[in-house]
Scaffold this motif. Structure first.
Motif, mmCIF file in Angstrom:
data_model
loop_
_atom_site.group_PDB
_atom_site.id
_atom_site.type_symbol
_atom_site.label_atom_id
_atom_site.label_comp_id
_atom_site.label_asym_id
_atom_site.label_seq_id
_atom_site.Cartn_x
_atom_site.Cartn_y
_atom_site.Cartn_z
ATOM 1 N N ILE A 77 51.260 113.051 30.115
ATOM 2 C CA ILE A 77 52.334 112.766 31.171
ATOM 3 C C ILE A 77 53.053 113.915 31.522
ATOM 4 C CG2 ILE A 77 54.440 111.430 31.388
ATOM 5 C CD1 ILE A 77 53.265 109.569 29.334
ATOM 6 N N MET A 78 53.398 114.139 32.787
ATOM 7 C CA MET A 78 53.957 115.131 33.409
ATOM 8 C C MET A 78 55.393 114.469 33.710
ATOM 9 S SD MET A 78 53.122 117.959 36.065
ATOM 10 C CE MET A 78 52.961 116.920 37.628
ATOM 11 N N VAL A 79 56.371 114.842 33.213
ATOM 12 C CA VAL A 79 57.851 114.262 33.412
ATOM 13 C C VAL A 79 58.453 115.099 34.089
ATOM 14 C CG1 VAL A 79 60.149 113.251 32.570
ATOM 15 C CG2 VAL A 79 57.837 113.268 31.057
ATOM 16 N N ASN A 126 37.127 127.127 32.785
ATOM 17 C CA ASN A 126 38.121 126.867 33.693
ATOM 18 C C ASN A 126 38.518 125.398 33.971
ATOM 19 O OD1 ASN A 126 38.025 129.488 34.563
ATOM 20 N ND2 ASN A 126 36.252 129.360 35.875
ATOM 21 N N ALA A 127 39.824 125.181 34.343
ATOM 22 C CA ALA A 127 40.359 124.024 34.498
ATOM 23 C C ALA A 127 39.413 123.128 35.457
ATOM 24 C CB ALA A 127 41.887 123.700 34.708
ATOM 25 N N PHE A 128 39.459 121.770 35.531
ATOM 26 C CA PHE A 128 38.625 121.180 36.558
ATOM 27 C C PHE A 128 39.529 121.338 37.814
ATOM 28 C CE2 PHE A 128 37.541 117.127 38.726
ATOM 29 C CZ PHE A 128 36.311 117.392 38.749
ATOM 30 N N MET A 129 40.921 121.017 37.759
ATOM 31 C CA MET A 129 41.905 121.264 38.849
ATOM 32 C C MET A 129 42.964 121.987 38.372
ATOM 33 S SD MET A 129 43.682 118.244 41.047
ATOM 34 C CE MET A 129 44.647 118.571 42.185
ATOM 35 N N LYS A 130 43.628 122.904 39.129
ATOM 36 C CA LYS A 130 44.649 123.793 38.693
ATOM 37 C C LYS A 130 45.432 123.742 39.905
ATOM 38 C CE LYS A 130 45.217 128.401 36.383
ATOM 39 N NZ LYS A 130 45.397 127.843 35.049
ATOM 40 N N LYS A 146 57.961 125.304 42.344
ATOM 41 C CA LYS A 146 56.938 125.859 41.853
ATOM 42 C C LYS A 146 56.339 125.117 40.500
ATOM 43 C CE LYS A 146 58.930 130.467 43.488
ATOM 44 N NZ LYS A 146 59.457 131.732 42.605
ATOM 45 N N ILE A 147 55.508 124.135 41.045
ATOM 46 C CA ILE A 147 55.085 123.267 40.072
ATOM 47 C C ILE A 147 53.744 123.851 39.552
ATOM 48 C CG2 ILE A 147 53.962 121.096 39.785
ATOM 49 C CD1 ILE A 147 56.995 120.826 40.287
ATOM 50 N N ASN A 148 53.273 123.825 38.310
ATOM 51 C CA ASN A 148 52.283 124.439 37.694
ATOM 52 C C ASN A 148 51.730 123.227 36.735
ATOM 53 O OD1 ASN A 148 51.970 127.482 38.422
ATOM 54 N ND2 ASN A 148 54.102 127.201 38.021
ATOM 55 N N PHE A 149 50.269 123.030 36.971
ATOM 56 C CA PHE A 149 49.779 122.190 36.005
ATOM 57 C C PHE A 149 48.236 122.201 35.983
ATOM 58 C CE2 PHE A 149 50.242 119.263 39.333
ATOM 59 C CZ PHE A 149 49.056 118.422 39.424
ATOM 60 N N SER A 166 61.971 115.932 37.424
ATOM 61 C CA SER A 166 63.166 115.533 37.910
ATOM 62 C C SER A 166 63.509 116.622 38.811
ATOM 63 C CB SER A 166 64.084 115.404 36.791
ATOM 64 O OG SER A 166 65.374 115.636 37.111
ATOM 65 N N GLU A 167 64.032 116.099 40.031
ATOM 66 C CA GLU A 167 64.556 117.067 41.059
ATOM 67 C C GLU A 167 63.548 118.231 41.354
ATOM 68 O OE1 GLU A 167 68.129 118.048 39.788
ATOM 69 O OE2 GLU A 167 69.278 116.211 40.275
ATOM 70 N N GLY A 168 62.176 117.875 41.477
ATOM 71 C CA GLY A 168 61.400 118.765 41.836
ATOM 72 C C GLY A 168 61.011 119.793 40.672
ATOM 73 N N HIS A 169 61.279 119.532 39.527
ATOM 74 C CA HIS A 169 60.699 120.461 38.475
ATOM 75 C C HIS A 169 59.859 119.570 37.564
ATOM 76 C CE1 HIS A 169 63.855 123.657 39.103
ATOM 77 N NE2 HIS A 169 64.678 122.685 39.700
ATOM 78 N N VAL A 170 59.099 120.123 36.736
ATOM 79 C CA VAL A 170 58.480 119.509 35.599
ATOM 80 C C VAL A 170 59.441 119.604 34.407
ATOM 81 C CG1 VAL A 170 56.281 119.545 34.129
ATOM 82 C CG2 VAL A 170 56.064 120.298 36.672
#
Length: 255
Positions: free
Chosen positions: A205-207, A2-6, A22-25, A209-213
């Motif tokens: 790096i998570m780039v 499992n990811a440390f943070m999701k 709807k950001i996911n990482f 723009s306008e609320g999107h990944v």
């Protein structure tokens, strides 16, 4: 594993405006993730949702397998370093670091001991009895980082922490933050609009723009394989311009 943070489908609407879509990482333990984007792209809103200063419209935040989406910010075991330091100017360096520890059930008995240990780690022991408003911007930023480290957070969030510093101090603090991260094995989410900062410090790096990944990848992969025109223009071309300018300066100095 499992990811440390999701972060799952994190969504935020202000009125009729979608600020985060709807950001996911995922985040690994000990990873340095930069969130890079221009002003107004949603990166500061993302930070506020993660720390619990504001609540999401929908979506989940999982930390070590636990859903912390609805928890108060004091219960999330995250620390935050602000760009304006948020220190108490009328207190000494030591008092600033002790302050939060004294109100923490787990650490209050050892507040002085923990504060002194952290001060030594960030190289500020000799300044511990000085008022913070007598110190430089770089030193104040180190105090803010030390205060956050003292509480042993699972994740440290940085909100454009170097934007108020001059170029020389920014470079020094980049190196200092990376040193501290490696020494403490800290898990970091770093908000920035500075491409060079993100590329020199980050594991990924998570780039945005306008609320999107737009793209989430390693610095090298983003540079060599930008996913779309926005990433190419905002990141790759900017860095190429900087490199070209540097080469011209070097040639001029040599001549």
């Amino acid at each position: 594993m499992n990811a440390f943070m999701k972060v799952q489908n994190l969504h935020k609407i202000y009125g009729d405006k979608v600020v985060l879509n709807k950001i996911n990482f995922d985040l690994k333990e000990g990873e340095f993730l930069s969130v890079l984007g221009p002003s107004g792209c949603g990166k500061t809103t993302l930070l506020k949702l993660l720390i619990g200063i504001e609540s999401q419209t929908s979506g989940k935040i999982l930390l070590k397998g636990n859903d912390i989406s609805q928890l108060n910010s004091s219960k999330r075991n995250m620390g935050i370093v602000f760009q304006n330091y948020a220190l108490f100017p009328n207190m000494t360096v030591l008092q600033n670091i002790e302050y939060a520890l004294k109100f923490h059930e787990t650490y209050k008995k050892d507040a002085r001991k923990i504060a002194l240990e952290v001060l030594e780690q960030v190289g500020l022991t000799e300044h511990m009895n000085k008022r913070v408003d007598r110190l430089s911007g770089g030193q104040q930023q180190r105090i803010a980082i030390a205060r956050t480290l003292a509480l042993k957070p699972d994740v440290i969030l940085f909100d454009e922490p170097l934007s108020a510093l001059d170029a020389a101090n920014r470079l020094t603090m980049r190196q200092e933050i990376k040193r501290i991260q490696k020494e403490y094995h800290s898990t970091i989410i770093y908000i920035t609009h500075d491409q060079e900062e993100a590329f020199t410090m980050s594991d990924r790096i998570m780039v945005m723009s306008e609320g999107h990944v737009e793209q989430l990848d390693t610095p090298l992969n983003i540079y060599n394989h930008p996913k779309n025109d926005f990433v190419n223009d905002f990141v790759v071309k900017h860095l190429q311009t900087k490199l070209n300018d540097l080469e011209k300066c070097m040639v001029k100095d040599y001549d």
